[in-house]
Write an enzyme that holds these catalytic residues in place. Structure first.
Site, PDB file in Angstrom:
ATOM      1  N   GLY A   1       0.847  -1.192   0.000  1.00  0.00           N
ATOM      2  CA  GLY A   1       0.000   0.000   0.000  1.00  0.00           C
ATOM      3  C   GLY A   1       0.878   1.237   0.000  1.00  0.00           C
ATOM      4  O   GLY A   1       2.056   1.165   0.357  1.00  0.00           O
TER       5      GLY A   1
ATOM      6  N   GLN B   1       3.234   9.939   1.383  1.00  0.00           N
ATOM      7  CA  GLN B   1       4.533   9.265   1.473  1.00  0.00           C
ATOM      8  C   GLN B   1       5.453   9.673   0.318  1.00  0.00           C
ATOM      9  O   GLN B   1       6.649   9.440   0.355  1.00  0.00           O
ATOM     10  CB  GLN B   1       4.347   7.740   1.516  1.00  0.00           C
ATOM     11  CG  GLN B   1       3.648   7.277   2.788  1.00  0.00           C
ATOM     12  CD  GLN B   1       3.417   5.784   2.821  1.00  0.00           C
ATOM     13  OE1 GLN B   1       2.452   5.295   2.252  1.00  0.00           O
ATOM     14  NE2 GLN B   1       4.319   5.044   3.460  1.00  0.00           N
TER      15      GLN B   1
ATOM     16  N   CYS C   1       5.758  -0.135   7.719  1.00  0.00           N
ATOM     17  CA  CYS C   1       5.445   1.053   6.929  1.00  0.00           C
ATOM     18  C   CYS C   1       6.683   1.456   6.140  1.00  0.00           C
ATOM     19  O   CYS C   1       7.787   1.501   6.693  1.00  0.00           O
ATOM     20  CB  CYS C   1       5.013   2.196   7.842  1.00  0.00           C
ATOM     21  SG  CYS C   1       4.565   3.701   6.958  1.00  0.00           S
ATOM     22  N   LEU C   2       6.498   1.744   4.862  1.00  0.00           N
ATOM     23  CA  LEU C   2       7.630   2.144   4.025  1.00  0.00           C
ATOM     24  C   LEU C   2       8.239   3.457   4.518  1.00  0.00           C
ATOM     25  O   LEU C   2       9.384   3.749   4.189  1.00  0.00           O
ATOM     26  CB  LEU C   2       7.178   2.274   2.564  1.00  0.00           C
ATOM     27  CG  LEU C   2       6.746   0.948   1.915  1.00  0.00           C
ATOM     28  CD1 LEU C   2       6.104   1.208   0.559  1.00  0.00           C
ATOM     29  CD2 LEU C   2       7.926  -0.001   1.787  1.00  0.00           C
TER      30      LEU C   2
ATOM     31  N   HIS D   1      -4.598   1.383   7.399  1.00  0.00           N
ATOM     32  CA  HIS D   1      -3.246   1.944   7.536  1.00  0.00           C
ATOM     33  C   HIS D   1      -3.056   3.116   6.570  1.00  0.00           C
ATOM     34  O   HIS D   1      -2.520   4.162   6.950  1.00  0.00           O
ATOM     35  CB  HIS D   1      -2.238   0.814   7.272  1.00  0.00           C
ATOM     36  CG  HIS D   1      -0.799   1.216   7.240  1.00  0.00           C
ATOM     37  ND1 HIS D   1       0.137   0.730   8.147  1.00  0.00           N
ATOM     38  CD2 HIS D   1      -0.095   2.033   6.399  1.00  0.00           C
ATOM     39  CE1 HIS D   1       1.327   1.247   7.868  1.00  0.00           C
ATOM     40  NE2 HIS D   1       1.227   2.034   6.806  1.00  0.00           N
ATOM     41  N   GLU D   2      -3.539   2.952   5.327  1.00  0.00           N
ATOM     42  CA  GLU D   2      -3.369   4.020   4.318  1.00  0.00           C
ATOM     43  C   GLU D   2      -4.261   5.224   4.620  1.00  0.00           C
ATOM     44  O   GLU D   2      -3.838   6.379   4.455  1.00  0.00           O
ATOM     45  CB  GLU D   2      -3.661   3.495   2.912  1.00  0.00           C
ATOM     46  CG  GLU D   2      -2.824   2.298   2.456  1.00  0.00           C
ATOM     47  CD  GLU D   2      -1.357   2.430   2.731  1.00  0.00           C
ATOM     48  OE1 GLU D   2      -0.856   3.564   2.802  1.00  0.00           O
ATOM     49  OE2 GLU D   2      -0.685   1.393   2.901  1.00  0.00           O
TER      50      GLU D   2
ATOM     51  N   HIS E   1      -2.707   7.429   7.051  1.00  0.00           N
ATOM     52  CA  HIS E   1      -1.694   8.320   6.460  1.00  0.00           C
ATOM     53  C   HIS E   1      -2.337   9.622   5.954  1.00  0.00           C
ATOM     54  O   HIS E   1      -1.755  10.696   6.066  1.00  0.00           O
ATOM     55  CB  HIS E   1      -0.990   7.651   5.284  1.00  0.00           C
ATOM     56  CG  HIS E   1       0.173   6.781   5.643  1.00  0.00           C
ATOM     57  ND1 HIS E   1       1.278   7.244   6.332  1.00  0.00           N
ATOM     58  CD2 HIS E   1       0.431   5.469   5.379  1.00  0.00           C
ATOM     59  CE1 HIS E   1       2.152   6.253   6.478  1.00  0.00           C
ATOM     60  NE2 HIS E   1       1.665   5.155   5.916  1.00  0.00           N
TER      61      HIS E   1
HETATM   62  O1  GNR Z   1       4.006  -2.585   2.661  1.00  0.00           O
HETATM   63  C1  GNR Z   1       3.313  -2.456   3.676  1.00  0.00           C
HETATM   64  N1  GNR Z   1       2.964  -3.542   4.405  1.00  0.00           N
HETATM   65  C2  GNR Z   1       2.020  -3.512   5.412  1.00  0.00           C
HETATM   66  C3  GNR Z   1       1.932  -4.618   6.243  1.00  0.00           C
HETATM   67  C4  GNR Z   1       0.995  -4.667   7.254  1.00  0.00           C
HETATM   68  C5  GNR Z   1       0.142  -3.618   7.426  1.00  0.00           C
HETATM   69  C6  GNR Z   1       0.224  -2.487   6.624  1.00  0.00           C
HETATM   70  C7  GNR Z   1       1.156  -2.445   5.614  1.00  0.00           C
HETATM   71  S1  GNR Z   1       1.242  -1.060   4.587  1.00  0.00           S
HETATM   72  C8  GNR Z   1       2.911  -1.092   4.116  1.00  0.00           C
HETATM   73  C9  GNR Z   1       3.199  -0.029   3.066  1.00  0.00           C
HETATM   74  C10 GNR Z   1       2.969   1.330   3.650  1.00  0.00           C
HETATM   75  O2  GNR Z   1       3.727   1.883   4.407  1.00  0.00           O
HETATM   76  N2  GNR Z   1       1.852   1.935   3.339  1.00  0.00           N
HETATM   77  O3  GNR Z   1       1.572   3.139   3.858  1.00  0.00           O
HETATM   78 NI    NI Z   2       2.593   3.232   5.766  1.00  0.00          NI
END
Ligand code: GNR
Ligand code: NI
Length: 171
Positions: free
Chosen positions: A46, A51, A94-95, A136-137, A140
């Site tokens: 995601g 980001q 999270c990246l 999660h997104e 953000h």
């Molecule tokens: O790549 C991602 N893996 C992930 C694993 C578990 C829960 C959420 C994520 S999102 C993350 C990529 C990211 O930072 N998206 O904002």
């Molecule tokens: Ni993230």
């Protein structure tokens, strides 16, 4: 399509911004495409526009494992219109917070209303990893990071680690 640099901690000035609603036009589609390429390149499942340093309410998600079965989702102005009372725990990463993983509890299922890549209204009922990833997104887009859902002790520790690494990198 272009792979763009991903903003990471300690840049909270960017990552904590509240993203603004977006019109799905040609520029928004170009941003979607760059987001998707950047996410696949990372790799991740995601990515939210902030980001890449763009404070617009756009996200991409693709939880498929095999490259042959890629199923990208493009969402503009997503809204959670229903969430289950049942919760689910996933180990999240999270990246924007590289190499840090922690368990996070969230609603197990959500219903999301959004505009797709063509600007058409859609509704999706998500469960499992997809539900976790979408939440999660959307976090953000509101300047919220997954570390906000863990203990303050662990959060402070990881934030300090990134601040220190950046300090040493600048010397
Ligand atoms: O790549 C991602 N893996 C992930 C694993 C578990 C829960 C959420 C994520 S999102 C993350 C990529 C990211 O930072 N998206 O904002
Ligand atoms: Ni993230």
């Amino acid at each position: 399509m272009t792979v763009r640099p991903i903003i990471t901690l300690p840049d909270e000035k960017t990552l904590r911004q509240l993203s603004r609603p977006v019109a799905v036009d040609q520029a928004a589609r170009r941003l979607f495409d760059d987001m998707l390429e950047t996410m696949y390149d990372a790799p991740g499942i995601g990515l939210a526009a902030i980001q890449l340093g763009v404070a617009l309410r756009q996200l991409v998600v693709d939880i498929s494992k095999e490259p042959e079965t890629k199923k990208p989702l493009f969402m503009a102005n997503p809204e959670i219109v229903w969430e289950s009372e049942t919760l689910n725990v996933y180990e999240e990463g999270c990246l924007s917070i590289p190499d840090f993983y922690e368990l996070v509890e969230r609603p197990a299922e959500v219903k999301v209303r959004y505009l797709d890549r063509n600007g058409e209204g859609q509704e999706l009922h998500a469960s499992g990893l997809l539900a976790t990833c979408i939440q999660h997104e959307i976090d953000h887009l509101n300047g919220v990071l997954f570390i906000d859902h863990i203990s303050k002790l662990k959060r402070d520790r990881v934030v300090k680690k990134f601040a220190k690494a950046a300090r040493l990198g600048k010397l």
